[in-house]
Write a protein that holds these residues in place. Structure first.
Motif, PDB file in Angstrom:
ATOM      1  N   VAL A   4      14.653  57.953  68.700  1.00 42.08           N
ATOM      2  CA  VAL A   4      15.720  57.741  67.715  1.00 42.08           C
ATOM      3  C   VAL A   4      17.067  58.079  68.322  1.00 42.08           C
ATOM      4  O   VAL A   4      18.034  57.324  68.197  1.00 42.08           O
ATOM      5  CB  VAL A   4      15.470  58.592  66.447  1.00 42.08           C
ATOM      6  CG1 VAL A   4      16.688  58.571  65.532  1.00 42.08           C
ATOM      7  CG2 VAL A   4      14.255  58.065  65.707  1.00 42.08           C
ATOM      8  N   LEU A   5      17.166  59.194  68.997  1.00 41.06           N
ATOM      9  CA  LEU A   5      18.433  59.588  69.595  1.00 41.06           C
ATOM     10  C   LEU A   5      18.854  58.640  70.692  1.00 41.06           C
ATOM     11  O   LEU A   5      19.989  58.157  70.721  1.00 41.06           O
ATOM     12  CB  LEU A   5      18.327  61.007  70.151  1.00 41.06           C
ATOM     13  CG  LEU A   5      18.633  62.147  69.190  1.00 41.06           C
ATOM     14  CD1 LEU A   5      17.520  62.298  68.174  1.00 41.06           C
ATOM     15  CD2 LEU A   5      18.853  63.433  69.950  1.00 41.06           C
ATOM     16  N   GLU A   6      17.956  58.371  71.603  1.00 40.55           N
ATOM     17  CA  GLU A   6      18.315  57.559  72.762  1.00 40.55           C
ATOM     18  C   GLU A   6      18.619  56.120  72.393  1.00 40.55           C
ATOM     19  O   GLU A   6      19.408  55.449  73.060  1.00 40.55           O
ATOM     20  CB  GLU A   6      17.180  57.629  73.785  1.00 40.55           C
ATOM     21  CG  GLU A   6      16.999  59.027  74.363  1.00 40.55           C
ATOM     22  CD  GLU A   6      15.728  59.165  75.174  1.00 40.55           C
ATOM     23  OE1 GLU A   6      15.831  59.617  76.322  1.00 40.55           O
ATOM     24  OE2 GLU A   6      14.640  58.821  74.659  1.00 40.55           O
ATOM     25  N   THR A   7      18.024  55.638  71.317  1.00 44.15           N
ATOM     26  CA  THR A   7      18.233  54.253  70.899  1.00 44.15           C
ATOM     27  C   THR A   7      19.492  54.083  70.060  1.00 44.15           C
ATOM     28  O   THR A   7      20.217  53.097  70.204  1.00 44.15           O
ATOM     29  CB  THR A   7      17.021  53.750  70.091  1.00 44.15           C
ATOM     30  OG1 THR A   7      15.850  53.874  70.880  1.00 44.15           O
ATOM     31  CG2 THR A   7      17.212  52.296  69.668  1.00 44.15           C
ATOM     32  N   HIS A   8      19.768  55.053  69.191  1.00 46.93           N
ATOM     33  CA  HIS A   8      20.828  54.874  68.197  1.00 46.93           C
ATOM     34  C   HIS A   8      22.130  55.606  68.511  1.00 46.93           C
ATOM     35  O   HIS A   8      23.169  55.265  67.957  1.00 46.93           O
ATOM     36  CB  HIS A   8      20.339  55.315  66.823  1.00 46.93           C
ATOM     37  CG  HIS A   8      19.318  54.411  66.227  1.00 46.93           C
ATOM     38  ND1 HIS A   8      17.970  54.524  66.495  1.00 46.93           N
ATOM     39  CD2 HIS A   8      19.439  53.355  65.380  1.00 46.93           C
ATOM     40  CE1 HIS A   8      17.310  53.596  65.837  1.00 46.93           C
ATOM     41  NE2 HIS A   8      18.170  52.873  65.150  1.00 46.93           N
ATOM     42  N   PHE A   9      22.097  56.629  69.365  1.00 49.82           N
ATOM     43  CA  PHE A   9      23.280  57.465  69.542  1.00 49.82           C
ATOM     44  C   PHE A   9      23.687  57.576  71.000  1.00 49.82           C
ATOM     45  O   PHE A   9      22.859  57.763  71.884  1.00 49.82           O
ATOM     46  CB  PHE A   9      23.030  58.864  68.959  1.00 49.82           C
ATOM     47  CG  PHE A   9      22.670  58.833  67.499  1.00 49.82           C
ATOM     48  CD1 PHE A   9      23.529  58.261  66.565  1.00 49.82           C
ATOM     49  CD2 PHE A   9      21.473  59.352  67.054  1.00 49.82           C
ATOM     50  CE1 PHE A   9      23.202  58.211  65.226  1.00 49.82           C
ATOM     51  CE2 PHE A   9      21.124  59.313  65.708  1.00 49.82           C
ATOM     52  CZ  PHE A   9      21.996  58.737  64.796  1.00 49.82           C
ATOM     53  N   ASP A  10      25.018  57.468  71.228  1.00 49.46           N
ATOM     54  CA  ASP A  10      25.579  57.589  72.569  1.00 49.46           C
ATOM     55  C   ASP A  10      25.966  59.018  72.904  1.00 49.46           C
ATOM     56  O   ASP A  10      26.028  59.381  74.077  1.00 49.46           O
ATOM     57  CB  ASP A  10      26.837  56.715  72.695  1.00 49.46           C
ATOM     58  CG  ASP A  10      26.520  55.234  72.749  1.00 49.46           C
ATOM     59  OD1 ASP A  10      25.338  54.885  72.932  1.00 49.46           O
ATOM     60  OD2 ASP A  10      27.457  54.429  72.598  1.00 49.46           O
ATOM     61  N   ALA A  11      26.282  59.825  71.890  1.00 49.73           N
ATOM     62  CA  ALA A  11      26.770  61.178  72.151  1.00 49.73           C
ATOM     63  C   ALA A  11      26.594  62.047  70.917  1.00 49.73           C
ATOM     64  O   ALA A  11      26.706  61.564  69.778  1.00 49.73           O
ATOM     65  CB  ALA A  11      28.245  61.145  72.553  1.00 49.73           C
ATOM     66  N   LEU A  12      26.340  63.337  71.150  1.00 48.23           N
ATOM     67  CA  LEU A  12      26.294  64.339  70.091  1.00 48.23           C
ATOM     68  C   LEU A  12      27.369  65.375  70.393  1.00 48.23           C
ATOM     69  O   LEU A  12      27.453  65.899  71.502  1.00 48.23           O
ATOM     70  CB  LEU A  12      24.923  65.018  70.039  1.00 48.23           C
ATOM     71  CG  LEU A  12      23.707  64.107  69.862  1.00 48.23           C
ATOM     72  CD1 LEU A  12      22.431  64.946  69.814  1.00 48.23           C
ATOM     73  CD2 LEU A  12      23.828  63.270  68.595  1.00 48.23           C
ATOM     74  N   VAL A  13      28.179  65.662  69.385  1.00 52.09           N
ATOM     75  CA  VAL A  13      29.321  66.572  69.537  1.00 52.09           C
ATOM     76  C   VAL A  13      29.113  67.758  68.596  1.00 52.09           C
ATOM     77  O   VAL A  13      28.996  67.572  67.383  1.00 52.09           O
ATOM     78  CB  VAL A  13      30.646  65.867  69.222  1.00 52.09           C
ATOM     79  CG1 VAL A  13      31.825  66.800  69.474  1.00 52.09           C
ATOM     80  CG2 VAL A  13      30.788  64.572  70.029  1.00 52.09           C
TER      81      VAL A  13
END
Length: 228
Positions: A4-13
């Motif tokens: 889910v993270l690797e597919t949908h999100f480029d960065a977490l802040v």
């Protein structure tokens, strides 16, 4: 779940106080200590402001307290002195503050897989010293403090790192964190670690008490996004 993270999100802040380190209430108490000689009504007004003023640079907080609560003429040199005194007073305490449950474990699982950033209203040099002493720096692609404020800091981070706002998530514990995310059209997850404080977030915002199983909250974001 990890995909889910690797597919949908480029960065977490991530914000720092109240998200990575359990230090938000500690800093509110430290601010209040600067004004514990004030009459009860004014002191309570300062406490009320501090309870909703998370995520703001400390010079902004001192400016507001001095000008709008105490009604004093603003002396910018004095505001800088207050901010410097606060830094000396608080840094050692933050260095010893506990890490929020699940924070290190999440960072350990995801460093190197999705870009991870720390974005705080703490002055940058102080923030980097604290994160280095806590041996957390290696988890983040960058550690960014004030100035600028959160909204402009997030905007600059997205632009300079070439991330898509719609694929970026801000994780914060204050309304100012939420406002920074909304202003930059990023996703947002609220952390409500202080059980003594009511949630500062509007209804419908996805929240968690800490970073334990943050993946589940991120999955909810993707499901909500698909509905819009």
């Amino acid at each position: 779940m990890p995909d889910v993270l690797e597919t949908h999100f480029d960065a977490l802040v991530f914000d720092c106080d109240g998200v990575i380190l359990d230090s938000a209430s500690l800093k509110r108490a430290a601010f209040a200590d600067f004004y514990n000689d004030q009459p009860p009504a004014l002191y309570q007004a300062i406490l009320a402001y501090l309870s909703r003023g998370g995520g703001q640079p400390r010079d902004v907080k001192f400016h507001h307290i001095e000008a709008h609560i105490l009604g004093r003429s603003i002396n910018h040199h004095y505001i800088r002195e207050l901010s410097s005194a606060f830094s000396r007073y608080i840094e050692a305490q933050v260095v010893n503050a506990p890490v929020l449950p699940g924070a290190v474990e999440f960072l350990e699982r995801w460093r190197g897989r999705v870009p991870l950033y720390l974005l705080s209203a703490t002055p940058q040099a102080e923030l980097r010293r604290v994160i280095s002493q806590r041996q957390l720096a290696a988890y983040f692609d960058d550690v960014l403090g004030a100035p600028p404020d959160k909204t402009n800091g997030l905007n600059s981070l997205i632009a300079t790192r070439y991330h898509e706002a719609a694929r970026t998530v801000m994780v914060g514990d204050s309304y100012n964190d939420y406002r920074a995310a909304r202003s930059n059209t990023t996703h947002f997850i609220g952390i409500t670690s202080d059980s003594k404080q009511s949630s500062p977030f509007p209804d419908g915002v996805i929240t968690q008490p800490d970073l334990t199983d943050l993946e589940s909250a991120l999955k909810l974001l993707t499901l909500n996004y698909k509905k819009t």
